[in-house]
Design a protein around this motif. Structure first.
Motif, PDB file in Angstrom:
ATOM      1  N   PRO A  74       0.827  -1.218   0.000  1.00  0.00           N
ATOM      2  CA  PRO A  74       0.000   0.000   0.000  1.00  0.00           C
ATOM      3  C   PRO A  74       0.855   1.260   0.000  1.00  0.00           C
ATOM      4  O   PRO A  74       1.989   1.253   0.490  1.00  0.00           O
ATOM      5  N   LEU A  75       0.321   2.320  -0.552  1.00  0.00           N
ATOM      6  CA  LEU A  75       0.994   3.607  -0.576  1.00  0.00           C
ATOM      7  C   LEU A  75       1.335   4.054   0.842  1.00  0.00           C
ATOM      8  O   LEU A  75       0.526   3.938   1.761  1.00  0.00           O
ATOM      9  N   LEU A  76       2.535   4.583   1.031  1.00  0.00           N
ATOM     10  CA  LEU A  76       2.972   5.026   2.346  1.00  0.00           C
ATOM     11  C   LEU A  76       3.309   6.511   2.314  1.00  0.00           C
ATOM     12  O   LEU A  76       4.001   6.977   1.415  1.00  0.00           O
ATOM     13  N   PHE A  77       2.805   7.249   3.305  1.00  0.00           N
ATOM     14  CA  PHE A  77       3.114   8.671   3.444  1.00  0.00           C
ATOM     15  C   PHE A  77       2.906   9.058   4.899  1.00  0.00           C
ATOM     16  O   PHE A  77       2.251   8.351   5.664  1.00  0.00           O
ATOM     17  N   PHE A  78       3.481  10.197   5.293  1.00  0.00           N
ATOM     18  CA  PHE A  78       3.334  10.652   6.662  1.00  0.00           C
ATOM     19  C   PHE A  78       1.940  11.205   6.908  1.00  0.00           C
ATOM     20  O   PHE A  78       1.413  11.989   6.110  1.00  0.00           O
ATOM     21  N   HIS A  79       1.358  10.811   8.039  1.00  0.00           N
ATOM     22  CA  HIS A  79       0.098  11.378   8.519  1.00  0.00           C
ATOM     23  C   HIS A  79       0.055  11.156  10.027  1.00  0.00           C
ATOM     24  O   HIS A  79       0.470  10.087  10.504  1.00  0.00           O
ATOM     25  N   PRO A  80      -0.434  12.123  10.801  1.00  0.00           N
ATOM     26  CA  PRO A  80      -0.494  11.937  12.258  1.00  0.00           C
ATOM     27  C   PRO A  80      -1.343  10.747  12.692  1.00  0.00           C
ATOM     28  O   PRO A  80      -1.187  10.255  13.810  1.00  0.00           O
ATOM     29  N   SER A  81      -2.253  10.298  11.832  1.00  0.00           N
ATOM     30  CA  SER A  81      -3.030   9.089  12.089  1.00  0.00           C
ATOM     31  C   SER A  81      -3.731   9.157  13.443  1.00  0.00           C
ATOM     32  O   SER A  81      -4.400  10.130  13.758  1.00  0.00           O
ATOM     33  N   THR A  82      -3.554   8.104  14.264  1.00  0.00           N
ATOM     34  CA  THR A  82      -4.261   8.045  15.551  1.00  0.00           C
ATOM     35  C   THR A  82      -3.803   9.136  16.516  1.00  0.00           C
ATOM     36  O   THR A  82      -4.508   9.425  17.490  1.00  0.00           O
ATOM     37  N   ALA A  83      -2.630   9.717  16.270  1.00  0.00           N
ATOM     38  CA  ALA A  83      -2.167  10.798  17.153  1.00  0.00           C
ATOM     39  C   ALA A  83      -3.155  11.952  17.149  1.00  0.00           C
ATOM     40  O   ALA A  83      -3.396  12.572  18.204  1.00  0.00           O
ATOM     41  N   ALA A  84      -3.729  12.251  15.995  1.00  0.00           N
ATOM     42  CA  ALA A  84      -4.696  13.353  15.921  1.00  0.00           C
ATOM     43  C   ALA A  84      -5.919  13.052  16.782  1.00  0.00           C
ATOM     44  O   ALA A  84      -6.431  13.942  17.484  1.00  0.00           O
ATOM     45  N   ILE A  85      -6.391  11.824  16.745  1.00  0.00           N
ATOM     46  CA  ILE A  85      -7.548  11.434  17.563  1.00  0.00           C
ATOM     47  C   ILE A  85      -7.210  11.528  19.041  1.00  0.00           C
ATOM     48  O   ILE A  85      -7.986  12.065  19.854  1.00  0.00           O
ATOM     49  N   ARG A  86      -6.043  11.044  19.402  1.00  0.00           N
ATOM     50  CA  ARG A  86      -5.640  11.057  20.810  1.00  0.00           C
ATOM     51  C   ARG A  86      -5.429  12.475  21.326  1.00  0.00           C
ATOM     52  O   ARG A  86      -5.787  12.786  22.472  1.00  0.00           O
ATOM     53  N   VAL A  87      -4.860  13.327  20.496  1.00  0.00           N
ATOM     54  CA  VAL A  87      -4.657  14.724  20.901  1.00  0.00           C
ATOM     55  C   VAL A  87      -5.996  15.414  21.113  1.00  0.00           C
ATOM     56  O   VAL A  87      -6.181  16.175  22.077  1.00  0.00           O
ATOM     57  N   LYS A  88      -6.969  15.174  20.229  1.00  0.00           N
ATOM     58  CA  LYS A  88      -8.305  15.755  20.409  1.00  0.00           C
ATOM     59  C   LYS A  88      -8.920  15.305  21.727  1.00  0.00           C
ATOM     60  O   LYS A  88      -9.570  16.088  22.433  1.00  0.00           O
ATOM     61  N   ARG A  89      -8.700  14.044  22.073  1.00  0.00           N
ATOM     62  CA  ARG A  89      -9.228  13.534  23.342  1.00  0.00           C
ATOM     63  C   ARG A  89      -8.555  14.211  24.524  1.00  0.00           C
ATOM     64  O   ARG A  89      -9.212  14.541  25.520  1.00  0.00           O
ATOM     65  N   LEU A  90      -7.247  14.429  24.427  1.00  0.00           N
ATOM     66  CA  LEU A  90      -6.542  15.136  25.499  1.00  0.00           C
ATOM     67  C   LEU A  90      -7.079  16.558  25.646  1.00  0.00           C
ATOM     68  O   LEU A  90      -7.261  17.050  26.771  1.00  0.00           O
ATOM     69  N   ILE A  91      -7.331  17.217  24.524  1.00  0.00           N
ATOM     70  CA  ILE A  91      -7.882  18.576  24.557  1.00  0.00           C
ATOM     71  C   ILE A  91      -9.244  18.588  25.249  1.00  0.00           C
ATOM     72  O   ILE A  91      -9.587  19.524  25.985  1.00  0.00           O
ATOM     73  N   ASN A  92     -10.014  17.520  25.045  1.00  0.00           N
ATOM     74  CA  ASN A  92     -11.345  17.409  25.657  1.00  0.00           C
ATOM     75  C   ASN A  92     -11.299  16.912  27.094  1.00  0.00           C
ATOM     76  O   ASN A  92     -12.346  16.677  27.708  1.00  0.00           O
ATOM     77  N   GLY A  93     -10.086  16.728  27.612  1.00  0.00           N
ATOM     78  CA  GLY A  93      -9.946  16.303  29.006  1.00  0.00           C
ATOM     79  C   GLY A  93     -10.048  14.816  29.221  1.00  0.00           C
ATOM     80  O   GLY A  93     -10.133  14.350  30.362  1.00  0.00           O
ATOM     81  N   ILE A 158      -5.610  21.227  14.320  1.00  0.00           N
ATOM     82  CA  ILE A 158      -5.819  20.982  15.750  1.00  0.00           C
ATOM     83  C   ILE A 158      -4.887  21.904  16.543  1.00  0.00           C
ATOM     84  O   ILE A 158      -3.673  21.911  16.311  1.00  0.00           O
ATOM     85  N   PRO A 159      -5.415  22.691  17.462  1.00  0.00           N
ATOM     86  CA  PRO A 159      -4.567  23.617  18.230  1.00  0.00           C
ATOM     87  C   PRO A 159      -3.413  22.900  18.928  1.00  0.00           C
ATOM     88  O   PRO A 159      -3.620  21.908  19.625  1.00  0.00           O
ATOM     89  N   GLY A 160      -2.216  23.391  18.717  1.00  0.00           N
ATOM     90  CA  GLY A 160      -1.040  22.833  19.374  1.00  0.00           C
ATOM     91  C   GLY A 160      -0.368  21.687  18.643  1.00  0.00           C
ATOM     92  O   GLY A 160       0.769  21.311  18.989  1.00  0.00           O
ATOM     93  N   MET A 161      -1.015  21.110  17.631  1.00  0.00           N
ATOM     94  CA  MET A 161      -0.443  19.959  16.938  1.00  0.00           C
ATOM     95  C   MET A 161       0.794  20.320  16.136  1.00  0.00           C
ATOM     96  O   MET A 161       1.800  19.599  16.148  1.00  0.00           O
ATOM     97  N   ASN A 162       0.733  21.428  15.403  1.00  0.00           N
ATOM     98  CA  ASN A 162       1.879  21.804  14.586  1.00  0.00           C
ATOM     99  C   ASN A 162       3.106  22.072  15.454  1.00  0.00           C
ATOM    100  O   ASN A 162       4.215  21.641  15.133  1.00  0.00           O
TER     101      ASN A 162
END
Length: 267
Positions: A74-93, A158-162
């Protein structure tokens, strides 16, 4: 064997500049055995380029990202993947299991010994919120290349991700070699997430990187070095039924409702 480097159709000036820069980077990476060839895309498809130059592996510089085409994978490239989901959860407490086990404190230094495409390193960096440092190690050349470039080029809303991605220090090196070079207690938390011996359900991105990842199991000597270098804890992520925890001396094992588990050595 050849590795082709090309662009998307009708490339802009910055793509051509990045392509030239990328070719120099690839040639300087440890472990690259293919001949590197920069080729003009013109109107050729990836399949046509492969046939024309007798190559299976292609790095494509598009307007948005770098893509790696490897044989039938499969094609491979960089993406935050599950990190984006986890960061959103951290932001939501909401809690994050790995962050809870790590018990991060302001100013902590975290070492991710098996970075892959950086998902856990990104969450660690976000959780530290600029007050600490995450160092990510990746021994294999193409995952390192995609990770290093992606962390600096990917844009998230996502705030703070960059900020979290940009502040991660990435090094291409074997984790045992790196640990041997470090002084005692120079990192607070050391983390390992090796490619599982027993695959669980995988996304296309995980399937693609499995072919490129270091297949070696973590050694007892590596854990011994990690315990010397870590000030507070060494953490290992594995399949929940893995025997690696016992083999490597992790007596504190946290199994979740998912198929993964974390082993922790407290120091």
């Amino acid at each position: 064997m050849q590795l082709l480097i090309t662009t998307s159709y009708e490339p802009q000036a910055e793509q051509l500049e990045l392509t030239a820069h990328l070719s120099k980077q690839v040639r300087g990476l440890t472990g690259i055995q293919e001949d590197i060839r920069v080729v003009s895309r013109r109107q050729f498809s990836i399949a046509q380029l492969r046939k024309r130059y007798g190559a299976q592996d292609v790095l494509l510089v598009s307007r948005e990202r770098i893509e790696y085409y490897q044989d039938q994978q499969p094609l491979l490239f960089f993406h935050p993947s599950t990190a984006a989901i986890r960061v959103k959860r951290l932001i939501n407490g909401e809690p994050d299991s790995l962050m809870q086990l790590s018990g991060l404190k302001p100013g902590d230094r975290v070492l991710d010994c098996t970075a892959g495409l950086g998902s856990d390193a990104i969450v660690y960096s976000f959780a530290l919120a600029g007050n600490g440092q995450v160092t990510a190690l990746e021994s294999r050349p193409l995952p390192y290349l995609l990770l290093n470039q992606g962390l600096h080029a990917y844009h998230s809303d996502i705030p703070g991700m960059n900020e979290a991605m940009r502040s991660i220090q990435v090094t291409q090196i074997d984790h045992y070699d790196f640990l041997k070079q470090q002084s005692d207690k120079s990192f607070d938390v050391i983390y390992f997430d090796p490619m599982f011996r027993r695959p669980i359900e995988e996304s296309n991105s995980i399937s693609a990187i499995r072919e490129l990842a270091d297949p070696r199991a973590i050694t007892e000597a590596t854990i011994t070095e990690a315990m010397r270098v870590a000030r507070r804890s060494v953490i290992l992520k594995e399949h929940r039924e893995s025997k690696e925890f016992a083999r490597l001396g992790f007596t504190e094992v946290h199994r979740s409702t998912t198929r993964i588990a974390y082993g922790v050595i407290r120091l």
